[in-house]
Scaffold this motif. Structure first.
Motif, PDB file in Angstrom:
ATOM      1  N   GLY A 103       0.818  -1.211   0.000  1.00 47.32           N
ATOM      2  CA  GLY A 103       0.000   0.000   0.000  1.00 47.32           C
ATOM      3  C   GLY A 103       0.849   1.256   0.000  1.00 47.32           C
ATOM      4  N   VAL A 104       1.888   1.277   0.822  1.00 50.05           N
ATOM      5  CA  VAL A 104       2.777   2.444   0.877  1.00 50.05           C
ATOM      6  C   VAL A 104       3.515   2.605  -0.448  1.00 50.05           C
ATOM      7  CG1 VAL A 104       4.766   3.467   2.055  1.00 50.05           C
ATOM      8  CG2 VAL A 104       2.994   2.331   3.383  1.00 50.05           C
ATOM      9  N   TYR A 105       3.881   1.501  -1.074  1.00 48.05           N
ATOM     10  CA  TYR A 105       4.525   1.584  -2.385  1.00 48.05           C
ATOM     11  C   TYR A 105       3.611   2.312  -3.373  1.00 48.05           C
ATOM     12  CZ  TYR A 105       6.141   0.284  -7.018  1.00 48.05           C
ATOM     13  OH  TYR A 105       6.546   0.337  -8.333  1.00 48.05           O
ATOM     14  N   HIS A 106       2.334   1.975  -3.383  1.00 48.61           N
ATOM     15  CA  HIS A 106       1.402   2.645  -4.304  1.00 48.61           C
ATOM     16  C   HIS A 106       1.192   4.107  -3.900  1.00 48.61           C
ATOM     17  CE1 HIS A 106       0.361  -0.619  -6.950  1.00 48.61           C
ATOM     18  NE2 HIS A 106       0.204  -1.422  -5.907  1.00 48.61           N
ATOM     19  N   ILE A 107       1.178   4.379  -2.609  1.00 49.16           N
ATOM     20  CA  ILE A 107       1.083   5.781  -2.168  1.00 49.16           C
ATOM     21  C   ILE A 107       2.319   6.538  -2.646  1.00 49.16           C
ATOM     22  CG2 ILE A 107       1.085   7.300  -0.148  1.00 49.16           C
ATOM     23  CD1 ILE A 107      -0.617   5.146   1.293  1.00 49.16           C
ATOM     24  N   LYS A 112      -4.076   6.356  -5.597  1.00 55.66           N
ATOM     25  CA  LYS A 112      -5.082   6.314  -4.536  1.00 55.66           C
ATOM     26  C   LYS A 112      -5.319   4.909  -3.998  1.00 55.66           C
ATOM     27  CE  LYS A 112      -7.732  10.449  -5.202  1.00 55.66           C
ATOM     28  NZ  LYS A 112      -9.027  11.049  -5.111  1.00 55.66           N
ATOM     29  N   LYS A 113      -5.201   3.896  -4.848  1.00 54.23           N
ATOM     30  CA  LYS A 113      -5.462   2.535  -4.374  1.00 54.23           C
ATOM     31  C   LYS A 113      -4.498   2.150  -3.262  1.00 54.23           C
ATOM     32  CE  LYS A 113      -2.798  -0.079  -7.801  1.00 54.23           C
ATOM     33  NZ  LYS A 113      -2.894  -1.093  -8.852  1.00 54.23           N
ATOM     34  N   GLY A 114      -3.348   2.781  -3.196  1.00 52.18           N
ATOM     35  CA  GLY A 114      -2.389   2.512  -2.129  1.00 52.18           C
ATOM     36  C   GLY A 114      -2.952   2.844  -0.762  1.00 52.18           C
ATOM     37  N   MET A 147      -2.126   4.802  17.120  1.00 51.08           N
ATOM     38  CA  MET A 147      -1.091   4.970  16.100  1.00 51.08           C
ATOM     39  C   MET A 147      -1.636   4.669  14.701  1.00 51.08           C
ATOM     40  SD  MET A 147       1.535   6.198  17.453  1.00 51.08           S
ATOM     41  CE  MET A 147       2.700   6.037  16.131  1.00 51.08           C
ATOM     42  N   THR A 148      -2.460   3.646  14.588  1.00 48.69           N
ATOM     43  CA  THR A 148      -3.058   3.313  13.295  1.00 48.69           C
ATOM     44  C   THR A 148      -3.941   4.452  12.812  1.00 48.69           C
ATOM     45  OG1 THR A 148      -2.964   0.942  13.759  1.00 48.69           O
ATOM     46  CG2 THR A 148      -4.556   1.669  12.102  1.00 48.69           C
ATOM     47  N   ALA A 149      -4.738   5.008  13.706  1.00 50.72           N
ATOM     48  CA  ALA A 149      -5.616   6.126  13.332  1.00 50.72           C
ATOM     49  C   ALA A 149      -4.800   7.341  12.884  1.00 50.72           C
ATOM     50  CB  ALA A 149      -6.523   6.492  14.506  1.00 50.72           C
ATOM     51  N   ILE A 150      -3.704   7.615  13.563  1.00 49.49           N
ATOM     52  CA  ILE A 150      -2.858   8.757  13.191  1.00 49.49           C
ATOM     53  C   ILE A 150      -2.270   8.545  11.795  1.00 49.49           C
ATOM     54  CG2 ILE A 150      -0.650   9.902  13.696  1.00 49.49           C
ATOM     55  CD1 ILE A 150      -1.376   9.544  16.706  1.00 49.49           C
ATOM     56  N   TRP A 151      -1.704   7.357  11.540  1.00 51.67           N
ATOM     57  CA  TRP A 151      -1.073   7.114  10.238  1.00 51.67           C
ATOM     58  C   TRP A 151      -2.090   7.060   9.108  1.00 51.67           C
ATOM     59  CZ3 TRP A 151       3.717   7.823   8.761  1.00 51.67           C
ATOM     60  CH2 TRP A 151       4.680   7.948   9.760  1.00 51.67           C
ATOM     61  N   ILE A 152      -3.229   6.446   9.348  1.00 48.64           N
ATOM     62  CA  ILE A 152      -4.264   6.453   8.314  1.00 48.64           C
ATOM     63  C   ILE A 152      -4.731   7.893   8.081  1.00 48.64           C
ATOM     64  CG2 ILE A 152      -6.649   5.773   7.792  1.00 48.64           C
ATOM     65  CD1 ILE A 152      -6.027   3.038   9.018  1.00 48.64           C
ATOM     66  N   GLY A 153      -4.831   8.680   9.136  1.00 51.64           N
ATOM     67  CA  GLY A 153      -5.202  10.093   9.003  1.00 51.64           C
ATOM     68  C   GLY A 153      -4.199  10.878   8.177  1.00 51.64           C
ATOM     69  N   ILE A 154      -2.921  10.646   8.426  1.00 52.13           N
ATOM     70  CA  ILE A 154      -1.876  11.324   7.649  1.00 52.13           C
ATOM     71  C   ILE A 154      -2.020  10.984   6.168  1.00 52.13           C
ATOM     72  CG2 ILE A 154       0.614  11.326   7.152  1.00 52.13           C
ATOM     73  CD1 ILE A 154       1.022  11.005  10.244  1.00 52.13           C
ATOM     74  N   TYR A 155      -2.163   9.701   5.875  1.00 48.96           N
ATOM     75  CA  TYR A 155      -2.290   9.304   4.471  1.00 48.96           C
ATOM     76  C   TYR A 155      -3.615   9.762   3.868  1.00 48.96           C
ATOM     77  CZ  TYR A 155       2.010   6.633   4.725  1.00 48.96           C
ATOM     78  OH  TYR A 155       3.326   6.269   4.848  1.00 48.96           O
ATOM     79  N   TYR A 156      -4.651   9.876   4.690  1.00 49.80           N
ATOM     80  CA  TYR A 156      -5.937  10.353   4.184  1.00 49.80           C
ATOM     81  C   TYR A 156      -5.838  11.814   3.726  1.00 49.80           C
ATOM     82  CZ  TYR A 156     -10.876  11.376   3.751  1.00 49.80           C
ATOM     83  OH  TYR A 156     -12.101  11.751   3.267  1.00 49.80           O
ATOM     84  N   ILE A 157      -5.091  12.610   4.463  1.00 42.50           N
ATOM     85  CA  ILE A 157      -4.888  14.019   4.069  1.00 42.50           C
ATOM     86  C   ILE A 157      -4.262  14.077   2.678  1.00 42.50           C
ATOM     87  CG2 ILE A 157      -3.557  16.096   4.573  1.00 42.50           C
ATOM     88  CD1 ILE A 157      -3.969  15.380   7.589  1.00 42.50           C
ATOM     89  N   TYR A 158      -3.241  13.267   2.461  1.00 47.99           N
ATOM     90  CA  TYR A 158      -2.594  13.243   1.148  1.00 47.99           C
ATOM     91  C   TYR A 158      -3.464  12.569   0.104  1.00 47.99           C
ATOM     92  CZ  TYR A 158       1.603  15.037   3.303  1.00 47.99           C
ATOM     93  OH  TYR A 158       2.489  15.846   3.963  1.00 47.99           O
ATOM     94  N   TYR A 159      -4.300  11.650   0.539  1.00 49.30           N
ATOM     95  CA  TYR A 159      -5.254  10.997  -0.372  1.00 49.30           C
ATOM     96  C   TYR A 159      -6.161  12.045  -0.993  1.00 49.30           C
ATOM     97  CZ  TYR A 159      -9.303   8.105  -1.685  1.00 49.30           C
ATOM     98  OH  TYR A 159     -10.331   7.511  -2.348  1.00 49.30           O
ATOM     99  N   LYS A 160      -6.635  12.967  -0.187  1.00 49.42           N
ATOM    100  CA  LYS A 160      -7.551  14.006  -0.682  1.00 49.42           C
ATOM    101  C   LYS A 160      -6.821  15.035  -1.537  1.00 49.42           C
ATOM    102  CE  LYS A 160     -11.635  13.212   0.887  1.00 49.42           C
ATOM    103  NZ  LYS A 160     -12.683  12.884  -0.032  1.00 49.42           N
ATOM    104  N   LYS A 161      -5.573  15.375  -1.173  1.00 51.67           N
ATOM    105  CA  LYS A 161      -4.861  16.463  -1.833  1.00 51.67           C
ATOM    106  C   LYS A 161      -4.032  16.031  -3.040  1.00 51.67           C
ATOM    107  CE  LYS A 161      -4.047  19.399   2.198  1.00 51.67           C
ATOM    108  NZ  LYS A 161      -2.997  19.973   3.036  1.00 51.67           N
ATOM    109  N   THR A 162      -3.332  14.892  -2.918  1.00 50.31           N
ATOM    110  CA  THR A 162      -2.241  14.604  -3.842  1.00 50.31           C
ATOM    111  C   THR A 162      -2.439  13.350  -4.670  1.00 50.31           C
ATOM    112  OG1 THR A 162      -0.767  15.588  -2.218  1.00 50.31           O
ATOM    113  CG2 THR A 162       0.269  14.332  -3.971  1.00 50.31           C
ATOM    114  N   LEU A 163      -2.974  12.304  -4.075  1.00 54.01           N
ATOM    115  CA  LEU A 163      -3.006  11.015  -4.766  1.00 54.01           C
ATOM    116  C   LEU A 163      -3.993  11.033  -5.926  1.00 54.01           C
ATOM    117  CD1 LEU A 163      -2.859   8.582  -1.714  1.00 54.01           C
ATOM    118  CD2 LEU A 163      -0.984   9.564  -3.021  1.00 54.01           C
ATOM    119  N   GLN A 164      -3.661  10.255  -6.952  1.00 53.48           N
ATOM    120  CA  GLN A 164      -4.499  10.224  -8.156  1.00 53.48           C
ATOM    121  C   GLN A 164      -5.213   8.909  -8.288  1.00 53.48           C
ATOM    122  OE1 GLN A 164      -1.887  11.027 -11.388  1.00 53.48           O
ATOM    123  NE2 GLN A 164      -1.346  13.012 -10.617  1.00 53.48           N
TER     124      GLN A 164
END
Length: 164
Positions: A103-107, A112-114, A147-164
């Protein structure tokens, strides 16, 4: 030929490659390190599980360890705690961390699927931990949930802004 080069230059500027933000790069590097380390350590635990069980039963081994370690009780307690957890859980955890790594590799590649792969793997890791580790050892799962909620939250922010 010159006309083609001008059109090619124009197209490059028209649709530039998306750039990975520095914060996302840092988060991905940390996640790669964590997932890789966790995969490796869980595979090692899975493969050495039976050997550790036999060592705990071997009186000669324990006597030998007393020569090298003044507090062998701490080592025995640590090994017993690791062996209290099912061997299968180490394999499942290693596989789920491999999913997290994927998942991190795809991020990292700004896909977005990452995010979805990462989030599912992390949630399944919480479930495996709750079923196999928390129930046996009595260790609280709330730190892992946070910790899981924090990391998923971090990636969610980038999911909305950056990921395609």
């Amino acid at each position: 030929m010159e006309e083609y080069e001008q059109n090619q230059d124009y197209n490059e500027f028209d649709s530039p490659e998306p750039q990975r933000p520095a914060g996302l790069t840092i988060a991905c590097v940390l996640s790669f390190i964590n997932a890789g380390w966790q995969m490796l350590s869980n595979i090692i635990m899975f493969l050495t599980y039976n050997v550790m069980q036999n060592l705990l039963k071997d009186e000669d081994y324990l006597e030998m360890m007393e020569k090298f370690m003044p507090d062998t009780d701490a080592m025995e307690n640590a090994m017993m705690a690791q062996l209290a957890v099912s061997r299968v859980s180490y394999l499942l955890t290693a596989l789920l961390f491999a999913g997290s790594f994927l998942g991190v590799y795809h991020i990292w590649r700004l896909r977005k699927k990452g995010f979805h792969i990462y989030a599912i793997a992390q949630i399944l890791l919480l479930i495996v931990s709750a079923l196999f580790v928390t129930g046996v050892t009595g260790v609280s799962i709330w730190g892992s949930v946070l910790m899981t909620a924090i990391w998923i939250g971090i990636y969610y922010i980038y999911y909305k802004k950056t990921l395609q």
